[in-house]
Design a protein around this motif. Structure first.
Motif, short mmCIF file in Angstrom:
data_model
loop_
_atom_site.label_atom_id
_atom_site.label_comp_id
_atom_site.label_asym_id
_atom_site.label_seq_id
_atom_site.Cartn_x
_atom_site.Cartn_y
_atom_site.Cartn_z
N THR A 41 15.78 7.83 5.79
CA THR A 41 15.88 6.25 5.78
C THR A 41 16.63 6.16 7.06
O THR A 41 17.08 5.34 7.87
N ASP A 42 17.76 6.97 7.54
CA ASP A 42 18.67 6.64 8.06
C ASP A 42 18.57 7.40 9.44
O ASP A 42 19.22 7.64 10.43
N MET A 43 17.38 8.35 9.41
CA MET A 43 16.94 8.47 10.78
C MET A 43 16.35 7.61 12.18
O MET A 43 15.11 6.94 11.88
N GLU A 44 16.45 7.97 13.11
CA GLU A 44 15.63 7.00 14.75
C GLU A 44 14.36 7.82 14.21
O GLU A 44 14.49 8.85 14.90
N ALA A 45 14.08 6.62 14.62
CA ALA A 45 12.34 6.72 14.78
C ALA A 45 11.92 5.46 15.77
O ALA A 45 12.29 4.69 16.32
N TYR A 46 10.82 5.81 16.31
CA TYR A 46 10.22 5.32 17.52
C TYR A 46 8.63 6.00 17.43
O TYR A 46 8.57 6.52 17.10
N ILE A 63 13.07 2.84 9.57
CA ILE A 63 12.10 3.69 7.98
C ILE A 63 12.55 3.25 7.34
O ILE A 63 13.59 2.98 6.73
N LEU A 64 11.85 2.93 6.45
CA LEU A 64 12.45 1.73 4.93
C LEU A 64 12.08 3.26 3.60
O LEU A 64 12.70 2.90 3.12
N SER A 65 10.98 3.55 4.17
CA SER A 65 11.11 4.47 2.60
C SER A 65 9.63 5.82 2.76
O SER A 65 9.05 5.54 4.02
N VAL A 66 9.82 7.04 1.94
CA VAL A 66 8.15 7.90 2.33
C VAL A 66 8.22 7.20 1.06
O VAL A 66 8.66 7.83 -0.18
N GLY A 73 -2.85 12.39 -4.17
CA GLY A 73 -2.57 13.41 -3.02
C GLY A 73 -2.81 12.81 -1.65
O GLY A 73 -2.29 13.80 -0.73
N GLU A 74 -1.83 11.63 -1.37
CA GLU A 74 -1.68 11.44 -0.63
C GLU A 74 -0.03 10.71 -0.09
O GLU A 74 0.27 9.46 -0.95
N ASP A 75 0.42 11.26 0.30
CA ASP A 75 1.71 10.13 0.95
C ASP A 75 2.49 9.92 2.26
O ASP A 75 1.05 10.84 3.13
N MET A 76 2.85 8.78 2.50
CA MET A 76 2.77 8.06 3.24
C MET A 76 4.50 7.68 3.97
O MET A 76 5.72 7.69 2.82
N ILE A 77 4.96 7.49 5.09
CA ILE A 77 5.89 6.86 5.83
C ILE A 77 6.07 5.30 5.52
O ILE A 77 4.74 4.77 6.49
N LEU A 78 7.12 4.60 5.12
CA LEU A 78 6.76 2.97 5.89
C LEU A 78 7.82 2.58 6.88
O LEU A 78 8.94 2.80 6.16
N VAL A 79 7.31 2.32 7.53
CA VAL A 79 8.41 1.69 8.51
C VAL A 79 8.13 0.43 9.36
O VAL A 79 6.98 -0.14 8.46
N VAL A 80 8.84 0.20 9.61
CA VAL A 80 8.91 -1.53 10.04
C VAL A 80 8.86 -1.79 12.01
O VAL A 80 10.32 -1.16 12.52
N GLY A 81 8.35 -2.05 12.71
CA GLY A 81 8.53 -2.23 14.06
C GLY A 81 9.99 -3.28 14.75
O GLY A 81 10.17 -4.22 13.85
N GLN A 82 10.65 -2.93 15.70
CA GLN A 82 12.01 -3.33 15.79
C GLN A 82 12.02 -3.95 16.96
O GLN A 82 12.73 -4.81 17.03
N ASP A 83 11.03 -3.79 18.18
CA ASP A 83 10.80 -4.70 19.32
C ASP A 83 9.68 -5.62 18.82
O ASP A 83 9.39 -6.48 17.98
N GLU A 84 10.54 -6.96 20.16
CA GLU A 84 10.48 -8.28 20.18
C GLU A 84 8.60 -8.57 20.07
O GLU A 84 8.04 -10.03 19.52
#
Length: 599
Positions: A41-46, A63-66, A73-84
């Motif tokens: 979760t501390d990695m830079e993402a875009y 990045i909020l969570s895995v 059988g399905e894993d996902m990554i939860l993210v939130v947008g930071q752009d206005e």
């Protein structure tokens, strides 16, 4: 092909083979991709996506969570947008497939979101799952593979029943909690509203844009497929366009991955693949979306599975030309719509119905009182064309669309031979008058006749506005008619069709390719604007499957009716008939007793 192009082609093929080989062996290039087990979760993402035009922009993510085992059988990554812009719009439909980079490596694609959420939350499909598309069987994971439309031909051919069966099959496929996928279209909003139920059965939500691919071709012609660019699955192009629009996730040689989820989920496909142009992002509390227009077709979507769609650049798809001509009472100009449809034995019939109905409604909805006169022609490779002509009243273009849907579905999904359509043509003339009339009363010119005589049935019809009009039909009694009392049936087209299904089901029974074509031609060309007179006559004989064996001697009948035979055997029924053409579509029926005397 030049030497340089040959080398480029060889490199593309080699890279794809290496990619497929690496995934078939459970390996992934960790210098290019980051796997789920590496994500923190501390990695830079875009993410990369197009917000306007064809320009690819970079949008920061947090990045909020895995999310493990979101579905079995399905894993996902939860993210939130930071752009206005993301914060203002929330989750945007059309961003599906937007590549997500974590720690400088490709992690996957934006694949799902929550329209009503207060934050721009997205689930990211891991790149490992997307790159497996096309390397696994089409039925992986369970329940997501192609489910062919199984046509029930055990009963006499009924096009309306077939249309209902197909619509139910599509509706069940798109049922559940799966959201409707956005479909960019050049159709006006009022047409999309009129055809909303049909679009829902396809699992899509039309987004009117008002432009076709040719209108934006100059802006997209030089745009290559690249990460974050616009990706279109084109269902129809030309004067009317329909396309699912999302985003390119990855390009490896001439192979393109996108969407981060399926479009139809039916596995191996041959859908046209194009680019596109984003006019704007429409922010909404209910659902934000990209207002986009599909661009030029530049390749083929070959796989459509649960995690992504995958296509090949330069491999051009099979498409079906469709031409529709519409002459409307409120339009001084005869309109012609030339389109090309994606070829798929399940989707082409549904697309053709949608385009035909849309063309008729382009100049506005039909008034309550209307008549549609139409004729069409479906040309198929290596076979006789299916031609049809009829009239409909008071049902908008439902009957026209139903017949087109049923005919194409039966042809493309029959179990006897492979049928590929070469072209579809349809001409419609729409008038602002009601042409329906019901049988009100009937009488005979003479109720007692002798063999060889001609009698007349006079019928009074009641029209839509309770006006009465007279019609008549003649019938000649056979010279060999035995004396007795007989029921004379006076029928409209629907009642006449029911009579045929009950008394001669063998004529509408499909047992092979020939009987399918014969049955379609018979059903499609049964005029609705005729009055039918039918008189049953004594008969001996049998029907065997779809073959009629009249006037059999008793010894032959006993032999054929041997209980050990597997083929269905039914008594042969016979009648004489005649019909009279009218300018009305007759409904209902009447029965009059007729007495035949000794000559």
């Amino acid at each position: 092909m030049t030497e340089r192009r040959k080398k480029m082609h060889q490199l593309c093929v080699l890279s794809v083979l290496l990619l497929v080989f690496s995934f078939s062996n459970g390996q992934i290039d960790r210098t290019r991709y980051i796997t789920l087990d590496e994500v923190r979760t501390d990695m830079e993402a875009y993410a990369l996506t197009v917000w306007y035009g064809t320009e690819i922009e970079k949008f920061p993510l947090k990045i909020l969570s895995v999310v493990r085992n979101r579905q079995p059988g399905e894993d996902m990554i939860l993210v939130v947008g930071q752009d206005e812009r993301f914060k203002q719009a929330g989750a945007v439909r059309g961003c599906s497939g937007s590549p997500v980079f974590i720690d400088g490596r490709l992690a996957g694609a934006l694949a799902a979101g929550w329209s009503a959420a207060k934050e721009p939350l997205y689930l990211v499909r891991p790149i490992e799952a997307m790159l497996e598309v096309g390397t696994l069987p089409a039925t992986e994971p369970p329940g997501q593979g192609r489910r062919l439309i199984k046509m029930d031909v055990s009963q006499p051919l009924d096009l309306e029943t077939v249309a209902e069966q197909v619509t139910r099959a599509f509706a069940s496929r798109s049922a559940g909690d799966r959201p409707l996928l956005p479909l960019a279209t050049s159709l006006p909003a009022h047409v999309c509203g009129e055809l909303a139920e049909g679009f829902r059965s396809l699992g899509v939500m039309p987004i009117p844009g008002g432009l076709t691919a040719s209108a934006v071709s100059d802006a997209t012609d030089e745009t290559p497929f690249e990460r974050g660019g616009v990706l279109s699955v084109v269902l129809c192009t030309g004067d009317i366009s329909l396309a699912g629009v999302g985003t390119v996730t990855e390009v490896d040689g001439d192979i393109v991955y996108g969407f981060g989820h399926d479009f139809t989920g039916i596995g191996a496909v041959e859908f046209p693949m194009g680019d596109g142009f984003v006019h704007s992002v429409i922010a909404s509390r209910d659902m934000s979306f990209k207002l986009a227009t599909p661009g030029t077709v530049r390749g083929t979507i070959q796989f459509d599975q649960y995690a992504a769609i995958r296509g090949q650049i330069g491999k051009m798809p099979t498409m079906v030309p469709m031409r529709i001509t519409v002459e409307r009472f409120n339009d001084p100009q005869v309109r012609t719509y030339a389109c090309r449809l994606a070829y798929d034995r399940e989707y082409t019939p549904m697309i053709a119905r949608t385009i035909a109905q849309a063309a008729a409604l382009m100049r506005g909805p039909l008034p309550p009182e209307h008549t549609v006169r139409y004729q069409g022609r479906i040309t198929v490779q290596g076979g006789e064309p299916i031609a049809f002509e009829n009239v409909s009243s008071g049902r908008s273009v439902a009957e026209v669309g139903s017949e087109l849907l049923s005919t194409l579905t039966l042809l493309l999904n029959n179990s006897f031979e492979v049928v590929k359509p070469e072209s579809i043509e349809l001409d419609m003339v729409i008038e602002p008058d009601d042409s329906t009339a019901a049988i009100w009363s009937a009488r005979l010119s003479q109720a007692v006749v002798k063999p060889g005589q001609t009698m007349t049935a006079d019928v009074m019809l009641q029209t839509f506005r309770a006006e009465r009009i007279a019609a008549s039909v003649e019938l000649t009694i056979p010279e060999t008619m035995p004396p007795g009392k007989y029921p004379l049936h006076l029928l409209g087209a629907s009642a006449y069709n029911s009579f045929l299904n009950q008394n001669a089901p063998q004529r509408f029974r499909v047992v092979d390719a020939e009987s399918l074509r014969t049955g379609l031609n018979r059903v499609l060309n049964m005029p609705r604007n005729r009055l039918y007179a039918v008189l049953p006559v004594p008969a001996t004989g049998l029907t065997l499957r779809r073959h009629e064996l009249p006037d059999l001697p008793p010894s032959r009948m006993l032999l054929i009716q041997d209980a050990r035979r597997l083929e269905p055997i039914e008594p042969y029924k016979n009648w004489i008939e005649n019909s009279a053409g009218l300018d009305k579509i007759v409904s209902g029926g009447a029965q009059i007793e007729l007495t035949v005397e000794q000559p």
